[in-house]
Design a protein around this motif. Structure first.
Motif, short mmCIF file in Angstrom:
data_model
loop_
_atom_site.label_atom_id
_atom_site.label_comp_id
_atom_site.label_asym_id
_atom_site.label_seq_id
_atom_site.Cartn_x
_atom_site.Cartn_y
_atom_site.Cartn_z
N GLU A 11 0.86 -1.21 0.00
CA GLU A 11 0.00 0.00 0.00
C GLU A 11 0.89 1.25 0.00
N HIS A 13 -0.43 4.54 -0.99
CA HIS A 13 -1.17 5.81 -0.92
C HIS A 13 -2.30 5.66 0.09
N HIS A 248 -3.42 9.67 -8.30
CA HIS A 248 -4.67 9.95 -9.02
C HIS A 248 -4.49 10.12 -10.53
N GLU A 268 -0.15 6.17 -8.57
CA GLU A 268 -0.90 5.54 -7.48
C GLU A 268 -2.38 5.63 -7.86
N CYS A 270 -6.31 5.02 -7.25
CA CYS A 270 -7.25 4.88 -6.13
C CYS A 270 -8.67 4.76 -6.70
N SER A 273 -11.93 5.60 -4.41
CA SER A 273 -11.90 7.03 -4.09
C SER A 273 -12.36 7.85 -5.30
N CYS A 301 -4.10 1.43 -4.79
CA CYS A 301 -4.04 1.94 -3.41
C CYS A 301 -5.45 2.26 -2.92
N THR A 302 -5.57 2.50 -1.60
CA THR A 302 -6.90 2.78 -1.03
C THR A 302 -7.22 4.27 -0.92
N ASP A 303 -6.21 5.12 -0.77
CA ASP A 303 -6.39 6.55 -0.50
C ASP A 303 -6.90 6.76 0.92
N SER A 305 -9.21 4.47 3.25
CA SER A 305 -10.04 3.26 3.40
C SER A 305 -11.21 3.48 4.36
N GLU A 315 -9.82 -3.23 -3.46
CA GLU A 315 -9.35 -2.52 -4.66
C GLU A 315 -8.83 -3.52 -5.70
#
Ligand code: 6MZ
Length: 363
Positions: A11, A13, A248, A268, A270, A273, A301-303, A305, A315
């Motif tokens: 992970e 981000h 993004h 990265e 997301c 998001s 990535c989750t940004d 979560s 994701e």
């Protein structure tokens, strides 16, 4: 255990205050409500809401910051966030957070980051390796099992953690510089770089540029939130800066995509998001699809979560389902993330071994 959860993951981000557990946020909000600091009945509705516009997301962050910004809470949420990522087999986590100053409770940017580091040390359910020069001994200090069982030592889970300090777009050049100085001082505690984030409609690139340049000259890694809103000039400036990664990358035009691809700047991605904030209308038109097919360097990535009610496993599941990827391709996608971490080659080597041994048991 679901395959996506068993899959080892990286992970890169994750914002600390965006990754806070719902249950913790509600508990803390309730406590502040009882003290009369906030009106819990109003806040509860905001926290439980599922789909949020971009504007609402940043209003929620302001609320979260009121709820979480004291030393003990920062320590608690750091510990919980690491436990949550480790529990879904994240083996390397780059956690980012904005150092905050709050004179009324004696909080400086430094003491904020110290509270984060205390959270790293407080984790006991998993070995946390976060100090670059002391990776092995920290495992023992942090988590020596109470028995002498050798097997027990060998089978404990381990997560590598590195920190990125975020510059909030609302900050001045001096405040951004203070964050960079702090990052430099805290390198031995696992701070590896600087992130530029915050509400993308606020602030100017030129405000942060001196601090970002200085950070880079001093050898810190840089990742920028880039193209979260249409802002052609800023996107060009950011790509020209050649950061080690960007987050993004939504509103790029043809020329920007060409530059991003020719410079091979890792992105990265997301997904949840971007969909939840309606920055991208649907998964099938998400730029992830084109970047993946073009073999551009990218990492899922989750940004946030907590804020977006997702997990890294989720994701991967969304990405695989939308592209029709098989397990082998998903495994490769996850393993390939190792190449974009801001840690040294020793950590990368450990992670590769980790993935290789997991490959044998993952079917
Ligand atoms: C830009 C974001 C973000 O730093 O207090 N943050 N910045 N775009 C996003 N996409 C939705 N999500 C989070 O974590 C929360 C802070 O991270 C940034 C914002 O500045 C937010 O206040 P920390 O731990």
């Amino acid at each position: 255990m679901e395959w996506w959860v068993s899959l080892p993951k990286v992970e890169l981000h994750a914002h600390l205050n965006g990754s806070i557990r719902h249950s913790t946020l509600l508990e803390l909000a309730q406590a502040l409500g009882e003290k009369g600091v906030i009106d819990f009945s109003e806040v509860e509705h905001v926290i439980l809401k599922n789909d949020r516009s971009f504007r609402e997301v940043f209003k929620l962050f302001d609320l979260i910051h009121i709820i979480t910004t004291d030393h003990a809470t920062v320590t608690r949420i750091t510990k919980e966030v690491i436990e949550d990522f480790a529990s879904e087999n994240v083996v390397y986590l780059e956690l980012r957070t904005t150092p905050k100053r709050n004179d009324s409770i004696g909080m400086s940017k430094r003491s904020y980051v110290e509270a984060v580091i205390k959270g790293l040390r407080a984790v006991s359910s998993v070995d946390v390796a976060f100090m670059p020069d002391n990776e092995n001994s920290i495992n023992l200090v942090n988590s020596l099992p109470t028995t002498n069982d050798k097997c027990n030592v060998n089978t404990r889970k381990r997560i590598f953690v590195r920190l990125l300090l975020s510059i909030d777009r609302r900050e001045t050049t001096a405040a951004a510089m203070e964050t960079v100085m702090l990052a430099l001082e805290m390198r031995h505690l696992g701070v590896v770089g600087i992130d530029l984030s915050g509400n993308p409609v606020v602030g100017e690139w030129t405000t942060y540029l001196p601090a970002l340049k200085f950070a880079r000259e001093q050898g810190l890694y840089i990742t920028l939130h880039c193209g979260e809103v249409p802002n052609s000039l800023e996107i060009q400036n950011m790509l020209d800066f050649l950061p080690q990664r960007i987050g993004h990358a939504i509103f790029l035009d043809e020329q920007d995509w060409r530059k991003l691809k020719s410079d091979k700047i890792p992105v990265e991605i997301c997904l949840t998001s971007n969909l939840r904030t309606m920055s991208v209308p649907s998964i099938d038109v998400h730029h992830f699809v084109d970047l993946y097919n073009a073999k551009h360097p990218l990492v899922l990535c989750t940004d946030d979560s907590g804020v977006f009610s997702t997990s890294l496993s989720n994701e991967y599941k969304i990405a695989a389902t939308s592209l029709g990827l098989g397990k082998k391709e998903v495994f490769e996608l996850s393993k390939n993330s190792i190449e974009f971490v801001f840690a040294d080659s020793g950590v990368k080597e450990e992670l590769r071994k980790n993935f290789d041994s997991a490959a044998k048991s993952l079917d």
